[in-house]
Design an enzyme around this catalytic site. Structure first.
Site, mmCIF file in Angstrom:
data_model
loop_
_atom_site.group_PDB
_atom_site.id
_atom_site.type_symbol
_atom_site.label_atom_id
_atom_site.label_comp_id
_atom_site.label_asym_id
_atom_site.label_seq_id
_atom_site.Cartn_x
_atom_site.Cartn_y
_atom_site.Cartn_z
ATOM 1 N N ARG A 36 0.849 -1.212 0.000
ATOM 2 C CA ARG A 36 0.000 0.000 0.000
ATOM 3 C C ARG A 36 0.877 1.252 0.000
ATOM 4 N NH1 ARG A 36 -1.884 2.066 4.601
ATOM 5 N NH2 ARG A 36 -2.445 0.070 5.506
ATOM 6 N N LYS A 66 -6.191 7.651 -18.551
ATOM 7 C CA LYS A 66 -6.413 8.245 -19.867
ATOM 8 C C LYS A 66 -5.148 8.124 -20.735
ATOM 9 C CE LYS A 66 -10.505 9.313 -18.257
ATOM 10 N NZ LYS A 66 -10.426 9.346 -16.825
ATOM 11 N N TYR A 69 -13.441 18.320 -14.156
ATOM 12 C CA TYR A 69 -14.055 17.003 -14.337
ATOM 13 C C TYR A 69 -15.176 16.862 -13.291
ATOM 14 C CZ TYR A 69 -14.704 12.019 -13.758
ATOM 15 O OH TYR A 69 -15.262 10.779 -13.617
ATOM 16 N N ASP A 93 -4.755 19.582 -12.748
ATOM 17 C CA ASP A 93 -5.113 18.292 -13.329
ATOM 18 C C ASP A 93 -4.639 18.325 -14.784
ATOM 19 O OD1 ASP A 93 -6.382 16.160 -14.577
ATOM 20 O OD2 ASP A 93 -8.125 16.253 -13.265
HETATM 21 N N1 PLP Z 1 -9.600 14.210 -14.028
HETATM 22 C C1 PLP Z 1 -10.055 14.251 -15.300
HETATM 23 C C2 PLP Z 1 -9.742 15.442 -16.155
HETATM 24 C C3 PLP Z 1 -10.822 13.189 -15.802
HETATM 25 O O1 PLP Z 1 -11.264 13.256 -17.068
HETATM 26 C C4 PLP Z 1 -11.104 12.085 -14.959
HETATM 27 C C5 PLP Z 1 -11.924 10.953 -15.432
HETATM 28 O O2 PLP Z 1 -12.586 11.036 -16.454
HETATM 29 C C6 PLP Z 1 -10.636 12.098 -13.646
HETATM 30 C C7 PLP Z 1 -9.871 13.169 -13.208
HETATM 31 C C8 PLP Z 1 -10.906 10.958 -12.705
HETATM 32 O O3 PLP Z 1 -10.061 9.891 -13.022
HETATM 33 P P1 PLP Z 1 -10.392 8.335 -12.767
HETATM 34 O O4 PLP Z 1 -11.563 7.991 -13.629
HETATM 35 O O5 PLP Z 1 -9.118 7.649 -13.169
HETATM 36 O O6 PLP Z 1 -10.695 8.183 -11.310
#
Ligand code: PLP
Length: 398
Positions: A60, A208, A113, A183
């Site tokens: 972990r 992604k 997001y 992000d």
């Molecule tokens: N940040 C962005 C810009 C995203 O597009 C996403 C998911 O679509 C996330 C964070 C969250 O990521 P995860 O789906 O890997 O938890």
């Protein structure tokens, strides 16, 4: 200059973070499928747990396959260190739980997001953290105060592809004494390295583009050694959204081709956006690579190319659904950044929980469709999109 800093991005994407396996000479990083590590004697166990001796003792907290992924990301983002998580949301919640406390404020330039906004608004609000949404960097200036501990940015934004000027936003945040977290999921370190523009932390849904093949859920955060150590202690050790070694292996494999994939995604998205300009079925077309995009100049300053996402507004949900249902190469699925092209309707899927008022304010309209442009032949993708647009009934708002 360290050896890694002197190497180019493509070289680091292939080599950074690992060498031959010290025990077997394995060329690919082995999957260390173990939850725990024998430490030999009680004295050493105590030293490992106290952080007085480096080493692995529980997966972990750290695992050799996961560590190779973290080191590669730190190198690609130009960061002191990085820490991996079991998902992008695991990474985001770790950042929030590590750096915020009751009485603090968070400001963000929206939209973010949908899951991140949900975390900030619905969960942190319950723990006495105030959340402020700004439309742009100017509005951010009026919203930050000495209570603002974190400024959360995303660029280009999901799903409206708004471009946020990172350097300007970081200046505003730092003047208020806040940390800046960016992000970087949509840009990846190949296109933008937010730390170079003043960010303190950079996070990803590694699900992604970093993974790139649609076969892994993962997250990662990079920053200075000190901030990452704090995050590893509180956000990982005490919150626990750890990344598994198999997922780390897939990410290491995907990252080797990140620069090549991003070049193809960006070239295809640019070609598609140019082919769609002035199309009569579209009320709006969002792609930062187009001269007319309001964020084009800022994007040109802070991005190597303009990304692999294109968003279209067809004017109504009926038209958007008809278009989506006629696409053949763009699989209807959420997520993005896979080698395969994907399509989605954010207002009814990823961003639905934000509610109508927030969606309307942020421009996530009923007619908006998000296309994640894959690495297929651009002619085939353009034909698919133009063909599906043809099929949208005029009565649906064309
Ligand atoms: N940040 C962005 C810009 C995203 O597009 C996403 C998911 O679509 C996330 C964070 C969250 O990521 P995860 O789906 O890997 O938890």
């Amino acid at each position: 200059m360290s050896k890694q800093e002197s190497q180019g991005f493509r070289t680091r994407a292939v080599h950074a973070g690992h060498g031959l396996d010290p025990v077997t000479g394995a060329h690919a990083v082995p999957i260390y499928a173990t939850s725990t590590f024998g430490y030999g004697n009680a004295e050493r166990g105590a030293r490992l747990f106290a952080g007085e001796e480096p080493g692995y003792f529980y997966s972990r907290l750290s695992n050799p396959t996961v560590r190779a992924f973290e080191e590669k990301i730190a190198s690609l983002e130009g960061a002191g260190d990085a820490v991996a998580f079991g998902s992008g949301m695991g990474a985001a919640s770790a950042v929030a739980l590590t750096f915020l406390k009751a009485g603090d404020a968070v400001a963000f330039v929206g939209p973010l997001y949908g899951g991140t906004e949900g975390l900030l608004r619905d969960i942190l609000g319950r723990f006495g953290v105030t959340v402020h949404e700004a439309r742009d960097v100017e509005a951010l200036r009026t919203l930050v105060s000495d209570r603002t501990r974190l400024v959360w940015l995303e660029t280009p934004t999901n799903p409206t592809l708004k471009v946020v000027d990172l350097r300007a936003a970081a200046k505003v945040a730092h003047a208020a004494g806040a940390l800046v977290v960016v992000d970087n999921t949509f840009s990846t370190p190949y296109l933008t390295r937010p730390l170079e523009f003043g960010a303190d932390l950079v996070m990803h849904s590694a699900t992604k583009y970093l993974g790139g093949h649609g076969d892994v859920i993962a997250g990662v955060v990079a920053g200075s050694t000190d901030l990452v150590a704090e995050l590893r202690l509180h956000g990982l050790r005490h919150v626990g959204a750890a990344l598994g070694p198999f997922e780390a292996y897939l990410l290491l494999r995907g990252l080797k081709t990140l620069p090549l994939r991003m070049e193809a995604h960006c070239a295809n998205a640019q070609a598609l956006a140019e082919a769609l300009q002035d199309h009569p079925a579209l009320q709006a077309l969002h792609y930062p690579g187009l001269q007319g995009h309001p964020g084009h100049e800022v994007a040109a300053r802070q991005m190597r190319a303009f990304g692999g996402l294109v968003s279209l507004d067809l004017g109504s949900q009926e038209a958007a659904f008809a278009f989506l249902d006629h696409l053949k190469l763009f699989t209807q699925a959420v997520s993005l950044g896979d080698v395969e092209s994907l399509s989605s309707h954010p207002a009814s899927t990823t961003h639905q929980l934000l509610g109508e008022e927030t969606l309307a304010r942020q421009g996530i309209t009923p007619g908006l469709v998000r296309l994640s442009v894959g690495i297929e032949d651009p002619e085939d993708l353009i034909r698919d999109v133009l063909g599906a647009l043809e099929k949208v009934p005029v009565s649906a708002g064309r």
